[in-house]
Design a protein around this motif. Sequence first.
Motif, PDB file in Angstrom:
ATOM      1  N   SER A 158     -18.492  53.632 -29.822  1.00 24.28           N
ATOM      2  CA  SER A 158     -17.751  54.423 -28.831  1.00 24.28           C
ATOM      3  C   SER A 158     -17.656  55.887 -29.239  1.00 24.28           C
ATOM      4  CB  SER A 158     -16.342  53.853 -28.634  1.00 24.28           C
ATOM      5  OG  SER A 158     -15.665  53.743 -29.876  1.00 24.28           O
ATOM      6  N   SER A 159     -17.776  56.164 -30.535  1.00 25.54           N
ATOM      7  CA  SER A 159     -17.747  57.537 -31.032  1.00 25.54           C
ATOM      8  C   SER A 159     -19.141  58.057 -31.364  1.00 25.54           C
ATOM      9  CB  SER A 159     -16.856  57.626 -32.280  1.00 25.54           C
ATOM     10  OG  SER A 159     -15.521  57.299 -31.970  1.00 25.54           O
ATOM     11  N   ASN A 160     -20.154  57.264 -31.066  1.00 26.61           N
ATOM     12  CA  ASN A 160     -21.540  57.654 -31.340  1.00 26.61           C
ATOM     13  C   ASN A 160     -22.392  57.207 -30.160  1.00 26.61           C
ATOM     14  OD1 ASN A 160     -24.048  58.284 -32.341  1.00 26.61           O
ATOM     15  ND2 ASN A 160     -23.960  56.895 -34.103  1.00 26.61           N
ATOM     16  N   THR A 161     -22.302  57.958 -29.073  1.00 26.99           N
ATOM     17  CA  THR A 161     -22.947  57.547 -27.827  1.00 26.99           C
ATOM     18  C   THR A 161     -24.468  57.523 -27.919  1.00 26.99           C
ATOM     19  OG1 THR A 161     -22.825  59.851 -27.040  1.00 26.99           O
ATOM     20  CG2 THR A 161     -21.036  58.359 -26.406  1.00 26.99           C
ATOM     21  N   GLY A 162     -25.034  58.214 -28.894  1.00 27.26           N
ATOM     22  CA  GLY A 162     -26.484  58.242 -29.028  1.00 27.26           C
ATOM     23  C   GLY A 162     -27.055  57.070 -29.804  1.00 27.26           C
ATOM     24  N   CYS A 163     -26.181  56.195 -30.309  1.00 29.26           N
ATOM     25  CA  CYS A 163     -26.638  55.094 -31.162  1.00 29.26           C
ATOM     26  C   CYS A 163     -27.588  54.154 -30.421  1.00 29.26           C
ATOM     27  CB  CYS A 163     -25.438  54.313 -31.691  1.00 29.26           C
ATOM     28  SG  CYS A 163     -25.858  53.007 -32.856  1.00 29.26           S
ATOM     29  N   SER A 164     -27.326  53.904 -29.145  1.00 27.06           N
ATOM     30  CA  SER A 164     -28.122  52.927 -28.395  1.00 27.06           C
ATOM     31  C   SER A 164     -29.576  53.348 -28.225  1.00 27.06           C
ATOM     32  CB  SER A 164     -27.496  52.689 -27.016  1.00 27.06           C
ATOM     33  OG  SER A 164     -27.428  53.906 -26.279  1.00 27.06           O
ATOM     34  N   THR A 165     -29.862  54.629 -28.334  1.00 26.33           N
ATOM     35  CA  THR A 165     -31.232  55.111 -28.170  1.00 26.33           C
ATOM     36  C   THR A 165     -31.835  55.628 -29.478  1.00 26.33           C
ATOM     37  OG1 THR A 165     -30.381  57.303 -27.519  1.00 26.33           O
ATOM     38  CG2 THR A 165     -30.842  55.725 -25.749  1.00 26.33           C
ATOM     39  N   ASN A 166     -31.134  55.391 -30.585  1.00 25.81           N
ATOM     40  CA  ASN A 166     -31.597  55.872 -31.889  1.00 25.81           C
ATOM     41  C   ASN A 166     -32.083  54.681 -32.715  1.00 25.81           C
ATOM     42  OD1 ASN A 166     -31.952  56.941 -34.453  1.00 25.81           O
ATOM     43  ND2 ASN A 166     -30.080  58.187 -34.385  1.00 25.81           N
ATOM     44  N   ARG A 167     -33.345  54.626 -33.034  1.00 28.17           N
ATOM     45  CA  ARG A 167     -33.910  53.492 -33.775  1.00 28.17           C
ATOM     46  C   ARG A 167     -33.364  53.406 -35.191  1.00 28.17           C
ATOM     47  NH1 ARG A 167     -40.214  54.311 -34.724  1.00 28.17           N
ATOM     48  NH2 ARG A 167     -39.780  52.482 -36.015  1.00 28.17           N
ATOM     49  N   ASN A 168     -32.747  54.482 -35.674  1.00 25.18           N
ATOM     50  CA  ASN A 168     -32.168  54.484 -37.020  1.00 25.18           C
ATOM     51  C   ASN A 168     -30.700  54.047 -37.022  1.00 25.18           C
ATOM     52  OD1 ASN A 168     -34.525  55.571 -38.343  1.00 25.18           O
ATOM     53  ND2 ASN A 168     -34.027  57.544 -37.403  1.00 25.18           N
ATOM     54  N   CYS A 169     -30.178  53.710 -35.846  1.00 24.98           N
ATOM     55  CA  CYS A 169     -28.787  53.287 -35.726  1.00 24.98           C
ATOM     56  C   CYS A 169     -28.750  51.796 -35.433  1.00 24.98           C
ATOM     57  CB  CYS A 169     -28.100  54.070 -34.601  1.00 24.98           C
ATOM     58  SG  CYS A 169     -26.307  53.866 -34.556  1.00 24.98           S
ATOM     59  N   HIS A 170     -28.128  51.027 -36.316  1.00 31.52           N
ATOM     60  CA  HIS A 170     -28.150  49.567 -36.236  1.00 31.52           C
ATOM     61  C   HIS A 170     -26.730  49.072 -35.934  1.00 31.52           C
ATOM     62  CE1 HIS A 170     -31.924  50.450 -38.141  1.00 31.52           C
ATOM     63  NE2 HIS A 170     -31.286  50.962 -39.200  1.00 31.52           N
ATOM     64  N   THR A 171     -26.586  48.310 -34.863  1.00 29.33           N
ATOM     65  CA  THR A 171     -25.272  47.872 -34.399  1.00 29.33           C
ATOM     66  C   THR A 171     -25.013  46.408 -34.757  1.00 29.33           C
ATOM     67  OG1 THR A 171     -26.129  47.219 -32.229  1.00 29.33           O
ATOM     68  CG2 THR A 171     -25.360  49.492 -32.481  1.00 29.33           C
ATOM     69  N   CYS A 172     -23.739  46.043 -34.715  1.00 30.29           N
ATOM     70  CA  CYS A 172     -23.334  44.650 -34.920  1.00 30.29           C
ATOM     71  C   CYS A 172     -22.015  44.412 -34.202  1.00 30.29           C
ATOM     72  CB  CYS A 172     -23.204  44.327 -36.411  1.00 30.29           C
ATOM     73  SG  CYS A 172     -21.946  45.309 -37.280  1.00 30.29           S
TER      74      CYS A 172
END
Length: 213
Positions: A158-172
């Motif tokens: 929620s504080s990193n809106t670009g995460c969904s389109t960044n291949r270096n950002c891994h979510t869980c």
Amino acid sequence: MYKYLAIVAVVLACNAGSTSAYFCFNCTTAENPNCLNPDTNNLMLECPPSPLTSCFTRIVGQHVVRGCAAALSQTEVGNCNEVNNCQLCTNDINVTPVCNGNLFPHGRLTCHHCEGPTNSSECSEEISTPPRPCLLFQPDDQCFVQVESETVIRGCTSSNTGCSTNRNCHTCSGNGCNFRHFEHSAAGSLMSIGWVKLLVGAITIGVAVGHRS
């Protein structure tokens, strides 16, 4: 315990001069991050005399807002009793002198928050400290680990809106799920990508074979 004793002292002192006085936390996370889980007297406000001696906590946009219910319109008070993004409470000095200080909404996501270099920082290692609530509220929020330019960043999507389109950002998903060593997150994502490629390849071969037959 000590913070509540201090608040009780302030409330009792002010009540000595006005029997109608009551207090609420009055703040918003848009202006003060401490409003997420307030525990300081400077966020308290003496509410004006009113038949409605209640406090409120609600979500406006993605931010927590706290204050005196008397500051809300009748429509807003009515809506607060019907929706799950608003809560009214009445102070009971025998329980807690200021009732609207709880984390809201109940059960909101907690993640690990930090930033540091990949080669020498606590943020790059597996984290054992407790996770903290996300500052912004988003029902489908997730935790993330982002590794970029030899820097590790952990937090809430929620504080990193670009995460969904960044291949270096891994979510869980799940409280505190972004605690592992940063290389584990990257490896997990690479394995997932590998399985997707294998699956796509298998489907392509199956379709080709089906056409030939």
